[in-house]
Design an enzyme around this catalytic site. Structure first.
Site, PDB file in Angstrom:
ATOM      1  N   THR A   1       1.421  23.906  -4.089  1.00  0.00           N
ATOM      2  CA  THR A   1       1.153  25.179  -3.407  1.00  0.00           C
ATOM      3  C   THR A   1       1.835  25.245  -2.042  1.00  0.00           C
ATOM      4  O   THR A   1       2.648  26.116  -1.772  1.00  0.00           O
ATOM      5  CB  THR A   1      -0.365  25.379  -3.202  1.00  0.00           C
ATOM      6  OG1 THR A   1      -1.001  25.231  -4.455  1.00  0.00           O
ATOM      7  CG2 THR A   1      -0.654  26.750  -2.614  1.00  0.00           C
TER       8      THR A   1
ATOM      9  N   ASP B   1       9.264   3.143   1.614  1.00  0.00           N
ATOM     10  CA  ASP B   1       8.072   3.861   2.073  1.00  0.00           C
ATOM     11  C   ASP B   1       7.923   3.619   3.573  1.00  0.00           C
ATOM     12  O   ASP B   1       7.489   2.556   4.008  1.00  0.00           O
ATOM     13  CB  ASP B   1       6.847   3.341   1.292  1.00  0.00           C
ATOM     14  CG  ASP B   1       5.544   3.982   1.764  1.00  0.00           C
ATOM     15  OD1 ASP B   1       5.535   4.645   2.821  1.00  0.00           O
ATOM     16  OD2 ASP B   1       4.525   3.800   1.070  1.00  0.00           O
TER      17      ASP B   1
ATOM     18  N   LYS C   1       2.265  10.441   8.549  1.00  0.00           N
ATOM     19  CA  LYS C   1       1.682   9.909   9.789  1.00  0.00           C
ATOM     20  C   LYS C   1       2.356  10.461  11.054  1.00  0.00           C
ATOM     21  O   LYS C   1       2.249  11.628  11.335  1.00  0.00           O
ATOM     22  CB  LYS C   1       1.707   8.380   9.751  1.00  0.00           C
ATOM     23  CG  LYS C   1       0.723   7.813   8.688  1.00  0.00           C
ATOM     24  CD  LYS C   1       0.471   6.362   8.882  1.00  0.00           C
ATOM     25  CE  LYS C   1      -0.313   5.732   7.761  1.00  0.00           C
ATOM     26  NZ  LYS C   1      -1.749   5.695   7.975  1.00  0.00           N
TER      27      LYS C   1
ATOM     28  N   PHE D   1       0.874  -1.188   0.000  1.00  0.00           N
ATOM     29  CA  PHE D   1       0.000   0.000   0.000  1.00  0.00           C
ATOM     30  C   PHE D   1       0.900   1.224   0.000  1.00  0.00           C
ATOM     31  O   PHE D   1       1.673   1.443   0.929  1.00  0.00           O
ATOM     32  CB  PHE D   1      -0.901   0.028   1.245  1.00  0.00           C
ATOM     33  CG  PHE D   1      -1.918   1.151   1.203  1.00  0.00           C
ATOM     34  CD1 PHE D   1      -3.239   0.909   0.849  1.00  0.00           C
ATOM     35  CD2 PHE D   1      -1.549   2.458   1.497  1.00  0.00           C
ATOM     36  CE1 PHE D   1      -4.169   1.950   0.791  1.00  0.00           C
ATOM     37  CE2 PHE D   1      -2.471   3.500   1.435  1.00  0.00           C
ATOM     38  CZ  PHE D   1      -3.784   3.244   1.089  1.00  0.00           C
TER      39      PHE D   1
HETATM   40  O1  PSZ Z   1      -7.484   3.313   3.647  1.00  0.00           O
HETATM   41  C1  PSZ Z   1      -6.555   4.138   3.519  1.00  0.00           C
HETATM   42  O2  PSZ Z   1      -6.490   5.030   2.676  1.00  0.00           O
HETATM   43  C2  PSZ Z   1      -5.399   4.001   4.427  1.00  0.00           C
HETATM   44  S1  PSZ Z   1      -5.512   3.132   5.799  1.00  0.00           S
HETATM   45  C3  PSZ Z   1      -3.889   3.345   6.154  1.00  0.00           C
HETATM   46  C4  PSZ Z   1      -3.275   4.060   5.223  1.00  0.00           C
HETATM   47  C5  PSZ Z   1      -4.132   4.466   4.239  1.00  0.00           C
HETATM   48  N1  PSZ Z   1      -1.945   4.272   5.249  1.00  0.00           N
HETATM   49  C6  PSZ Z   1      -1.357   5.231   4.445  1.00  0.00           C
HETATM   50  C7  PSZ Z   1      -0.075   4.940   3.753  1.00  0.00           C
HETATM   51  C8  PSZ Z   1       0.773   3.892   4.156  1.00  0.00           C
HETATM   52  O3  PSZ Z   1       0.473   3.102   5.188  1.00  0.00           O
HETATM   53  C9  PSZ Z   1       1.959   3.665   3.442  1.00  0.00           C
HETATM   54  C10 PSZ Z   1       2.893   2.574   3.839  1.00  0.00           C
HETATM   55  N2  PSZ Z   1       2.260   4.444   2.387  1.00  0.00           N
HETATM   56  C11 PSZ Z   1       1.471   5.447   2.000  1.00  0.00           C
HETATM   57  C12 PSZ Z   1       0.291   5.734   2.650  1.00  0.00           C
HETATM   58  C13 PSZ Z   1      -0.549   6.862   2.194  1.00  0.00           C
HETATM   59  O4  PSZ Z   1      -0.590   7.867   3.135  1.00  0.00           O
HETATM   60  P1  PSZ Z   1      -1.814   8.878   3.192  1.00  0.00           P
HETATM   61  O5  PSZ Z   1      -3.010   8.126   3.645  1.00  0.00           O
HETATM   62  O6  PSZ Z   1      -1.361   9.915   4.169  1.00  0.00           O
HETATM   63  O7  PSZ Z   1      -1.977   9.422   1.834  1.00  0.00           O
END
Ligand code: PSZ
Length: 499
Positions: A380, A325, A356, A216
């Site tokens: 931006t 990541d 996070k 992810f």
């Molecule tokens: O359902 C969702 O959109 C979720 S639940 C947990 C996440 C997203 N985690 C975000 C995440 C991550 O765990 C890793 C390893 N890489 C990138 C992301 C994306 O981060 P955000 O959500 O801040 O865009």
């Protein structure tokens, strides 16, 4: 005075909990008696089912405006403190999920409250700049005391972004630009300039990021092409033909399956190399490899340090950038500030993304990945200096309170307790795994997993799921041994009564 009162309450609660032990397992250790986070509550306190009546009312209200099917319950953040999340019905729950792993030092930490109360910081919160063109006077200094003070080995450059997806998206772009400059040099042709505007080669080269099954990396379009955790993330969205390698599926307990797991990792690494070669043959160059140190959303899938060292070597051998990541693993929860530090790489990662617990998104990179012209990696806001200010304070607290060692220690208490529960309830708990407090286990299926999460919530513990049957722990960095024991006692009762 207030802190003494809280300490006494906590001591009482611990005593009560140790009396609750049904199986004679004394989870409460000596360390549990040392209470140094006096803003934390002393235990869960449940008044209604969750979601309670007020949450249900608010759900109805919000449903008129947007889809609320993912909403668990509504929160009272004013009352939430330390490791405890309070909901709008007055239920106080031990939060082991911490807003999908994104609360570094607990709710309403006194140091952060103090920081926000200082008049000299007001302007940083009110006047949000477009950082790429009009940064404040202290911007470089702030980056040094926040992000650069925890920069991974070898990565001297940093760019801030607003969220994890945005960080990965821009890290991919930095990699593609780097790769193109490496291939072509810096002399851009007129044809390239014209073709890129209409999405055509040679201006838009056919480059790819290699990712792993189960990973992810975010939900924006580019990131989504490297996200392979669940269909719900991907359905109906056009994507790119980029290579997807298998991620090792390790067997547990690890010590019983050493040979099998080594073979599994070798199989996956071989596939990575085959894919790079295969894609190059069809004129699609793999410019970079993106990987999570522990696949989180995909089910808390681990691989050995050796696997990652070898993967790094493969990236170098084939001229691909190596992007780690650390959006979910970064910030200290594995016991090191960055999870990839556990691998002992000779050559650091090329690019590392975060968000996070780091309060701000962004990425660190080696100097050779610096964009060679202005406005190439840009938007931006490019993050938010208010977040850097808070991060600097968070890092101070992490250092002052030795929270990395705490994550190792508390994580050990949690993992040991989980292994014990696994031994007693093998039909409900398997594949217990973890690094620091970044722990998880499998349940027999999705339905059992969800039921366990719901029961735990009604007993005052917020847990998260991941993958198709796992439960994961993502507590704050101020999660201590006594919180682990508190949880284990509650969960042990739940398992004993589970039907
Ligand atoms: O359902 C969702 O959109 C979720 S639940 C947990 C996440 C997203 N985690 C975000 C995440 C991550 O765990 C890793 C390893 N890489 C990138 C992301 C994306 O981060 P955000 O959500 O801040 O865009």
């Amino acid at each position: 005075m207030a802190s003494m009162l809280l300490s006494r309450q906590l001591a009482r609660c611990l005593q009560q909990n140790s009396r609750l032990l049904v199986f004679g397992h004394r989870y409460i250790s000596q360390a549990a008696a040392k209470i140094d986070v006096d803003f934390d509550y002393d235990g869960p306190l449940m008044k209604t089912e969750v979601p309670g009546p007020r949450s249900r009312e608010l759900l109805k209200q919000l449903n008129g405006i947007q889809n609320v099917e993912a909403v668990h319950f509504f929160c009272n953040y004013e009352e939430s403190r330390g490791n405890y999340l309070v909901d709008v019905d007055g239920n106080r729950m031990l939060d082991l999920y911490s807003q999908i792993s994104s609360i570094p030092i607990g709710y309403s930490h006194p140091s952060l409250i103090k920081l926000l109360q200082q008049p000299q910081n007001l302007s940083t919160f009110i006047n949000r700049p477009a950082l790429g063109i009009l940064p404040p006077e202290n911007f470089a200094e702030r980056l040094k005391e926040s992000l650069l003070s925890v920069a991974p080995k070898g990565l001297s450059q940093v760019i801030t972004m607003s969220c994890g997806s945005c960080s990965n998206e821009n890290a991919f772009k930095a990699i593609f630009i780097w790769y193109r400059n490496k291939e072509r040099g810096h002399n851009v042709t007129k044809e390239e300039l014209e073709s890129c505007v209409i999405n055509q080669p040679p201006g838009c080269p056919d480059y790819a990021m290699l990712s792993f099954m189960g990973s992810f990396h975010g939900r924006t379009l580019g990131c989504l092409a490297t996200t392979h955790s669940k269909a719900i993330h991907k359905l109906d969205i056009p994507s790119l033909d980029w290579p997807i390698a298998p991620f090792p599926r390790l067997k547990y307990p690890l010590e019983d399956f050493v040979k099998e797991n080594q073979q599994e990792e070798a199989r996956c690494l071989e596939e990575v190399e085959d894919l790079i070669v295969k894609y190059r043959k069809k004129k699609k160059s793999v410019a970079g490899i993106v990987v999570e140190p522990i696949q989180s959303e995909g089910g808390d899938n681990h691989a050995s340090d050796d696997f990652f060292r070898k993967l790094r070597d493969i990236a170098r051998k084939h001229g691909c950038a190596f992007l780690v990541d650390e959006v979910q693993t970064g910030g200290g929860c594995t016991g090191k500030f960055w999870a990839h530090e556990h691998w002992g790489l000779d050559d650091p990662a090329d690019v590392l993304t975060f968000s996070k617990k780091m309060m701000t998104g962004g990425f660190f990179h080696k100097e050779e990945f610096r964009p060679n012209a202005p406005y190439r990696i840009f938007n931006t806001w490019l993050g938010d200096p208010a977040k850097n200010l808070m991060l600097a304070e968070v890092i101070k607290v992490i250092k002052r309170e030795d929270l990395l060692n705490n994550a190792t220690h508390a994580g050990k208490a949690l993992l040991t307790g989980l292994l014990d529960l696994q031994a007693r309830y093998p039909h409900l708990i398997s594949r217990v795994r973890g690094r620091g407090t970044f722990c998880s286990f499998d349940t027999p299926n999705d339905a059992t997993r969800n039921k366990l999460i719901t029961i735990a919530r009604n007993k005052g513990v917020v847990l998260g799921g991941c993958g198709d049957r796992s439960i994961r722990f993502r507590p704050t960095l101020i999660f201590k041994d006594h919180h682990a024991h508190l949880f284990l006692n509650i969960f042990s009762d739940i398992l004993a009564n589970f039907k």
